[in-house]
Design a protein around this motif. Structure first.
Motif, PDB file in Angstrom:
ATOM      1  N   ILE A 176       1.883 -11.366   7.140  1.00 17.20           N
ATOM      2  CA  ILE A 176       0.987 -12.522   6.996  1.00 17.20           C
ATOM      3  C   ILE A 176       0.849 -12.894   5.517  1.00 17.20           C
ATOM      4  O   ILE A 176       1.025 -14.046   5.147  1.00 17.20           O
ATOM      5  CB  ILE A 176      -0.361 -12.227   7.667  1.00 17.20           C
ATOM      6  CG1 ILE A 176      -0.098 -12.124   9.173  1.00 17.20           C
ATOM      7  CG2 ILE A 176      -1.390 -13.332   7.369  1.00 17.20           C
ATOM      8  CD1 ILE A 176      -1.257 -11.752  10.017  1.00 17.20           C
ATOM      9  N   ASP A 177       0.596 -11.897   4.688  1.00 18.19           N
ATOM     10  CA  ASP A 177       0.502 -12.181   3.248  1.00 18.19           C
ATOM     11  C   ASP A 177       1.882 -12.330   2.618  1.00 18.19           C
ATOM     12  O   ASP A 177       2.010 -12.840   1.516  1.00 18.19           O
ATOM     13  CB  ASP A 177      -0.255 -11.054   2.528  1.00 18.19           C
ATOM     14  CG  ASP A 177      -1.675 -10.899   3.052  1.00 18.19           C
ATOM     15  OD1 ASP A 177      -2.177 -11.864   3.665  1.00 18.19           O
ATOM     16  OD2 ASP A 177      -2.271  -9.824   2.876  1.00 18.19           O
ATOM     17  N   ARG A 178       2.897 -11.848   3.333  1.00 17.61           N
ATOM     18  CA  ARG A 178       4.281 -11.948   2.853  1.00 17.61           C
ATOM     19  C   ARG A 178       4.486 -11.273   1.510  1.00 17.61           C
ATOM     20  O   ARG A 178       5.146 -11.826   0.616  1.00 17.61           O
ATOM     21  CB  ARG A 178       4.728 -13.417   2.771  1.00 17.61           C
ATOM     22  CG  ARG A 178       4.726 -14.103   4.107  1.00 17.61           C
ATOM     23  CD  ARG A 178       6.043 -13.897   4.787  1.00 17.61           C
ATOM     24  NE  ARG A 178       6.001 -14.346   6.168  1.00 17.61           N
ATOM     25  CZ  ARG A 178       6.869 -13.985   7.090  1.00 17.61           C
ATOM     26  NH1 ARG A 178       7.844 -13.173   6.799  1.00 17.61           N
ATOM     27  NH2 ARG A 178       6.795 -14.417   8.310  1.00 17.61           N
ATOM     28  N   ILE A 179       3.863 -10.127   1.326  1.00 12.65           N
ATOM     29  CA  ILE A 179       4.101  -9.345   0.107  1.00 12.65           C
ATOM     30  C   ILE A 179       5.334  -8.500   0.385  1.00 12.65           C
ATOM     31  O   ILE A 179       5.315  -7.613   1.247  1.00 12.65           O
ATOM     32  CB  ILE A 179       2.896  -8.433  -0.237  1.00 12.65           C
ATOM     33  CG1 ILE A 179       1.623  -9.270  -0.360  1.00 12.65           C
ATOM     34  CG2 ILE A 179       3.172  -7.651  -1.518  1.00 12.65           C
ATOM     35  CD1 ILE A 179       0.352  -8.428  -0.498  1.00 12.65           C
ATOM     36  N   LYS A 180       6.402  -8.839  -0.281  1.00 10.94           N
ATOM     37  CA  LYS A 180       7.696  -8.227   0.023  1.00 10.94           C
ATOM     38  C   LYS A 180       7.751  -6.759  -0.406  1.00 10.94           C
ATOM     39  O   LYS A 180       7.338  -6.423  -1.509  1.00 10.94           O
ATOM     40  CB  LYS A 180       8.791  -9.007  -0.719  1.00 10.94           C
ATOM     41  CG  LYS A 180      10.028  -9.194   0.085  1.00 10.94           C
ATOM     42  CD  LYS A 180      10.949 -10.200  -0.596  1.00 10.94           C
ATOM     43  CE  LYS A 180      12.261 -10.301   0.125  1.00 10.94           C
ATOM     44  NZ  LYS A 180      13.198  -9.272  -0.006  1.00 10.94           N
ATOM     45  N   GLU A 181       8.248  -5.929   0.512  1.00  7.08           N
ATOM     46  CA  GLU A 181       8.471  -4.533   0.137  1.00  7.08           C
ATOM     47  C   GLU A 181       9.831  -4.443  -0.550  1.00  7.08           C
ATOM     48  O   GLU A 181      10.809  -4.998  -0.042  1.00  7.08           O
ATOM     49  CB  GLU A 181       8.544  -3.647   1.389  1.00  7.08           C
ATOM     50  CG  GLU A 181       7.215  -3.414   2.048  1.00  7.08           C
ATOM     51  CD  GLU A 181       7.376  -2.577   3.309  1.00  7.08           C
ATOM     52  OE1 GLU A 181       7.443  -1.349   3.190  1.00  7.08           O
ATOM     53  OE2 GLU A 181       7.452  -3.166   4.396  1.00  7.08           O
ATOM     54  N   PRO A 182       9.922  -3.771  -1.681  1.00  5.55           N
ATOM     55  CA  PRO A 182      11.238  -3.662  -2.328  1.00  5.55           C
ATOM     56  C   PRO A 182      12.191  -2.845  -1.461  1.00  5.55           C
ATOM     57  O   PRO A 182      11.754  -1.937  -0.748  1.00  5.55           O
ATOM     58  CB  PRO A 182      10.939  -2.947  -3.649  1.00  5.55           C
ATOM     59  CG  PRO A 182       9.617  -2.300  -3.465  1.00  5.55           C
ATOM     60  CD  PRO A 182       8.874  -3.032  -2.390  1.00  5.55           C
ATOM     61  N   ALA A 183      13.456  -3.200  -1.524  1.00  7.48           N
ATOM     62  CA  ALA A 183      14.444  -2.449  -0.749  1.00  7.48           C
ATOM     63  C   ALA A 183      14.534  -1.022  -1.291  1.00  7.48           C
ATOM     64  O   ALA A 183      14.258  -0.775  -2.466  1.00  7.48           O
ATOM     65  CB  ALA A 183      15.798  -3.129  -0.851  1.00  7.48           C
ATOM     66  N   THR A 184      14.888  -0.097  -0.420  1.00  2.00           N
ATOM     67  CA  THR A 184      15.055   1.298  -0.832  1.00  2.00           C
ATOM     68  C   THR A 184      16.509   1.701  -0.582  1.00  2.00           C
ATOM     69  O   THR A 184      17.244   0.995   0.126  1.00  2.00           O
ATOM     70  CB  THR A 184      14.156   2.230  -0.006  1.00  2.00           C
ATOM     71  OG1 THR A 184      14.552   2.107   1.367  1.00  2.00           O
ATOM     72  CG2 THR A 184      12.688   1.876  -0.159  1.00  2.00           C
ATOM     73  N   GLU A 185      16.896   2.844  -1.123  1.00  2.00           N
ATOM     74  CA  GLU A 185      18.278   3.304  -0.934  1.00  2.00           C
ATOM     75  C   GLU A 185      18.626   3.474   0.556  1.00  2.00           C
ATOM     76  O   GLU A 185      19.666   2.973   0.995  1.00  2.00           O
ATOM     77  CB  GLU A 185      18.477   4.619  -1.718  1.00  2.00           C
ATOM     78  CG  GLU A 185      19.909   5.068  -1.703  1.00  2.00           C
ATOM     79  CD  GLU A 185      20.170   6.234  -2.646  1.00  2.00           C
ATOM     80  OE1 GLU A 185      19.474   6.362  -3.674  1.00  2.00           O
ATOM     81  OE2 GLU A 185      21.083   7.012  -2.340  1.00  2.00           O
ATOM     82  N   PRO A 186      17.773   4.133   1.376  1.00  2.00           N
ATOM     83  CA  PRO A 186      18.127   4.238   2.809  1.00  2.00           C
ATOM     84  C   PRO A 186      18.250   2.875   3.492  1.00  2.00           C
ATOM     85  O   PRO A 186      19.099   2.684   4.364  1.00  2.00           O
ATOM     86  CB  PRO A 186      16.959   5.037   3.405  1.00  2.00           C
ATOM     87  CG  PRO A 186      16.352   5.779   2.264  1.00  2.00           C
ATOM     88  CD  PRO A 186      16.561   4.912   1.049  1.00  2.00           C
TER      89      PRO A 186
END
Ligand code: SF4
Length: 254
Positions: free
Chosen positions: A31-41
């Motif tokens: 809803i807030d669209r706060i993007k999670e950074p991509a991780t290695e996995p």
């Protein structure tokens, strides 16, 4: 008074499992669209999925180790080397080996030249019990009896049965969506664990079907109620240590 929030147009299998894990995490993400950074996995999984998508688009006689290797090399050069760099992968060789082991393991599970997939990365977008659900099914095929078998690739470890509820839910969502789209019964939902070269198959029993529909319906209702109230609950657990939103989460405010 809390601000009324706009619920998302649709849910996906993974967004529903996020809500079940923690409603506030769902809000931050969907809803807030706060993007999670991509991780290695995450990027390892996406890289392997993309290799397999291209690989299974090739004609049957072209599906060899060399073809898979060349697809992997091209995708690496054109896209994934940059992604790995951005995520800060330290040991690039090991990362590429991990991806390749997944591909090699696929060859231990099946002979790709004998596989006759009916769909690869198939988009499904429909309503289940009035709830719009959207997703992509990694692959499906017809077995020897003409029945449909849906499958999802995973690059992580096979979870213990007590931690596998979210995986079962996700594959059952794909089973229900594919059935509606194809108008044919799906007799099995398989999770192909490429890292360990194992397949875990789940029969879409009546119990699993009704539990899945019930979960989809209740998640949608809870999302709408939370939006209406302008408040999403926190659900602290050991998973908080891996949650990107922990620094802004009220459950962890000092
Ligand atoms: S830190 Fe924990 S409680 Fe807070 S949003 Fe993330 S999962 Fe939810």
């Amino acid at each position: 008074m809390a601000e009324v929030l706009q619920p998302p147009d649709y849910l996906s299998a993974s967004s529903m499992t996020t809500f079940l894990q923690c409603p506030l995490k769902f809000k931050f993400s969907r809803i807030d669209r706060i993007k999670e950074p991509a991780t290695e996995p995450m990027i390892l999984g996406s890289f392997v999925h993309e290799i397999l998508e291209e690989f299974y688009k090739a004609s049957a006689d072209e599906r060899t180790f060399d073809t898979a290797r060349s697809i992997g090399r091209d995708l690496w050069d054109s896209k994934w080397a940059k992604e790995a760099d951005e995520v800060g992968v330290r040991d690039i060789n090991q990362f590429r080996w991990k991806a390749w082991w997944c591909i090699e393991n696929l060859f231990t599970l099946e002979d790709p030249q004998q596989m006759n997939l009916a769909g690869v990365e198939t988009k499904v977008d429909d309503t289940i019990n009035g709830v719009r659900v959207l997703g992509f099914v990694d692959r499906y095929l017809h077995d020897d009896d003409g029945n449909v078998v849906a499958a999802d690739y995973k690059t992580g470890k096979v979870p213990l049965p007590k931690w596998s509820a979210d995986k079962v839910f996700q594959i059952m969502v794909y089973v229900l969506m594919l059935e509606q789209m194809l108008e044919q019964p799906v007799v099995s939902g398989e999770i192909i664990y490429l890292k360990e070269g194992k397949v875990v198959a789940y029969e879409p029993t009546q119990k699993r079907r009704s539990e899945t529909i019930q979960t989809i319906t209740s998640v949608r209702k809870e999302v709408e109620d939370s939006c209406e109230a302008g408040a999403f609950q926190t659900k602290p657990s050991r998973l908080c240590d891996w949650c990107h939103y922990k620094p802004i989460c009220p459950a962890w405010a000092k």
